[in-house]
Design an enzyme around this catalytic site. Structure first.
Site, PDB file in Angstrom:
ATOM      1  N   LYS A 212     -11.861   0.280  -1.058  1.00  0.00           N
ATOM      2  CA  LYS A 212     -10.992   1.052  -1.946  1.00  0.00           C
ATOM      3  C   LYS A 212     -11.624   1.138  -3.329  1.00  0.00           C
ATOM      4  CE  LYS A 212      -7.100   0.595   1.041  1.00  0.00           C
ATOM      5  NZ  LYS A 212      -6.390  -0.428   1.782  1.00  0.00           N
TER       6      LYS A 212
ATOM      7  N   SER B 244       0.798  -1.225   0.000  1.00  0.00           N
ATOM      8  CA  SER B 244       0.000   0.000   0.000  1.00  0.00           C
ATOM      9  C   SER B 244       0.832   1.278   0.000  1.00  0.00           C
ATOM     10  CB  SER B 244      -0.940   0.000   1.199  1.00  0.00           C
ATOM     11  OG  SER B 244      -0.231  -0.234   2.395  1.00  0.00           O
TER      12      SER B 244
ATOM     13  N   HIS C 212      -5.279  -3.482  -2.329  1.00  0.00           N
ATOM     14  CA  HIS C 212      -5.017  -2.477  -3.361  1.00  0.00           C
ATOM     15  C   HIS C 212      -5.003  -3.073  -4.767  1.00  0.00           C
ATOM     16  CE1 HIS C 212      -4.321   1.323  -1.304  1.00  0.00           C
ATOM     17  NE2 HIS C 212      -3.821   0.627  -0.306  1.00  0.00           N
TER      18      HIS C 212
HETATM   19  C1  LIG Z   1      -6.408  -0.594   3.237  1.00  0.00           C
HETATM   20  C2  LIG Z   1      -5.831  -1.936   3.482  1.00  0.00           C
HETATM   21  C3  LIG Z   1      -6.458  -2.827   4.332  1.00  0.00           C
HETATM   22  C4  LIG Z   1      -7.661  -2.425   5.152  1.00  0.00           C
HETATM   23  O1  LIG Z   1      -8.807  -2.335   4.381  1.00  0.00           O
HETATM   24  P1  LIG Z   1     -10.078  -1.528   4.962  1.00  0.00           P
HETATM   25  O2  LIG Z   1     -11.212  -2.085   4.196  1.00  0.00           O
HETATM   26  O3  LIG Z   1      -9.809  -0.081   4.715  1.00  0.00           O
HETATM   27  O4  LIG Z   1     -10.146  -1.845   6.417  1.00  0.00           O
HETATM   28  C5  LIG Z   1      -5.931  -4.092   4.466  1.00  0.00           C
HETATM   29  N1  LIG Z   1      -4.812  -4.468   3.794  1.00  0.00           N
HETATM   30  C6  LIG Z   1      -4.170  -3.614   2.974  1.00  0.00           C
HETATM   31  C7  LIG Z   1      -2.958  -4.077   2.250  1.00  0.00           C
HETATM   32  C8  LIG Z   1      -4.653  -2.316   2.801  1.00  0.00           C
HETATM   33  O5  LIG Z   1      -4.005  -1.488   2.000  1.00  0.00           O
END
Ligand SMILES: *Cc1c(COP(=O)(O)O)cnc(C)c1O
Length: 401
Positions: free
Chosen positions: A243, A184, A212
């Protein structure tokens, strides 16, 4: 007698952050999460959101949320295992499982709880986790909650992962090899084929967090497993609905028995209320959009290619020598020092670009950066203007020549 505030030490901690220049105030969005929007009353080109495909404001998703609210109300009323499983929840899980080409899927309240809840449900203190050093915080927390022994391997280093697996191969206990699909903070892609081979060689469970990558990589956004063609070799696939999917939630895919086990043992599933119907309906509509509007992903990637190339030409450090080079719409502008990064981010904001400064502990000390993310819905004119501002501010602060 005046009561002494037992939380006073926190004010000292905040003062330390202020001295270090990494203290921040939350920027508040005045309107929709969009490529150009207003934060704190200022109009900015938004390079900070994870809204890769613009789905936060897609008319079909908006309508789905409204219709579900009219039909089913605003809340589910209970955790899934008590009375809070609605038809929409089951429909969403079935839809994701079909999309991913797996037997079954369980949806959690967030990607964070999906990771933390899954790892801690399947492993215990006599087990081993082999984890990439840059894996997401939710994976790390899940590992800690499980009380399994954690062996960290150097970022994307398959040989080191294999070494770690070998070091515990003859010990009793389950082994879990785990990596982000897309990292990320750097935007690089996990070496899935090599990791799958290592997991197979040592009989380890293979888990990938595609937060992502969902909606970004692979056919119609099916993620890194599809991107690399390693179908059937990843036992546990995690994704997020927060996301590219545009709403909120996380999911875990795998065999039917694995998912049923999580229904019985994953603590966020058992002890935290399920999504409102509007969120489930929104996500169902989002997967329809992924299947029917592939042009969104095409635009995301053409914008990504354009922006990355131009940003590199400006002379910024966008990774590649001491840090990994991004291969996705996430492009870090690596500054190094936390204070300089926050100053850069602030100056960009004042000139009309929203690029969030990210410092320790989110990234390692000395690796602070402004992370940029382009989306499918930015126009080329908006991206060009953002590049012009980045170049101008970068020069005035002596970050580029
Ligand atoms: C953003 C993210 C999460 C968390 O996801 P949410 O739905 O925002 O809780 C988990 N793993 C990775 C790699 C992320 O980038």
């Amino acid at each position: 007698m005046a009561r002494i505030n037992p939380l006073a030490f926190l004010s000292d901690e905040l003062n330390t952050l202020k001295e270090q220049g990494t203290y921040f105030k939350l920027r508040v969005l005045d309107d929709e999460q969009a490529p150009v929007c207003h934060f704190d009353g200022r109009k900015v080109i938004n390079l900070a959101s994870n809204n890769y495909l613009g789905l936060t404001t897609h008319p079909k998703l908006r309508e789905a949320a409204l219709e579900a609210t009219r039909k089913y109300g605003v809340g589910s009323g209970a955790v899934r295992t008590i009375a809070g499983t609605m038809k929409l929840h089951m429909e969403l899980e079935e839809k994701i499982a079909r999309f991913k080409g797996v037997e079954a899927c369980v949806v959690f309240q967030s990607g964070f709880t999906a990771n933390a809840g899954t790892v801690s449900a399947i492993l215990g203190k006599d087990d081993y986790i082999i984890s990439d050093e840059l894996n997401h915080a939710s994976i790390i927390d899940g590992c800690r909650l499980s009380r399994a022994k954690i062996l960290v391997f150097r970022h994307k280093d398959v040989a080191h992962a294999e070494e770690q697996l070998a070091s515990v191969a003859n010990l009793p206990g389950k082994k879990l090899l785990i990596s982000d699909g897309v990292f990320s903070m750097d935007g690089d892609i996990g070496p899935l084929p090599g990791l799958c081979a290592a997991a197979e060689k040592y009989g380890a469970i293979m888990m990938v967090d595609d937060a992502h990558a969902s909606g970004v990589l692979g056919r119609n956004g099916r993620g890194t497993i599809d991107h690399f063609g390693v179908h059937g070799r990843v036992d546990i696939q995690v994704g997020t609905l927060s996301k590219a999917i545009g709403a909120l939630g996380g999911y875990v895919c795998g065999t039917r028995d694995f998912i049923e086990y999580l229904y019985h043992r994953a603590r966020p599933f058992l002890f935290s209320t399920s999504h409102p119907p509007s969120v489930a309906a929104t996500c169902i509509a989002a997967f329809d959009v992924l299947e029917n509007e592939p042009e969104l992903i095409e635009r995301l990637w053409s914008n990504t290619r354009f922006f990355k190339k131009e940003l590199g030409l400006l002379g910024f450090n966008i990774g590649g020598v001491t840090t990994p080079a991004s291969e996705t719409p996430i492009t870090p502008i690596i500054i190094g020092d936390g204070r300089a990064t926050m100053d850069f981010s602030k100056a960009l904001f004042e000139q009309g670009v929203m690029g969030t400064g990210i410092a320790f502990p989110t990234v390692p000390e000395g690796k602070a950066r402004v992370r940029t993310i382009v989306t499918a819905t930015h126009t080329e004119a908006e991206l060009s203007q953002a590049l012009e501002i980045l170049g101008r501010v970068g020069k005035s602060m002596g970050l580029i020549g």
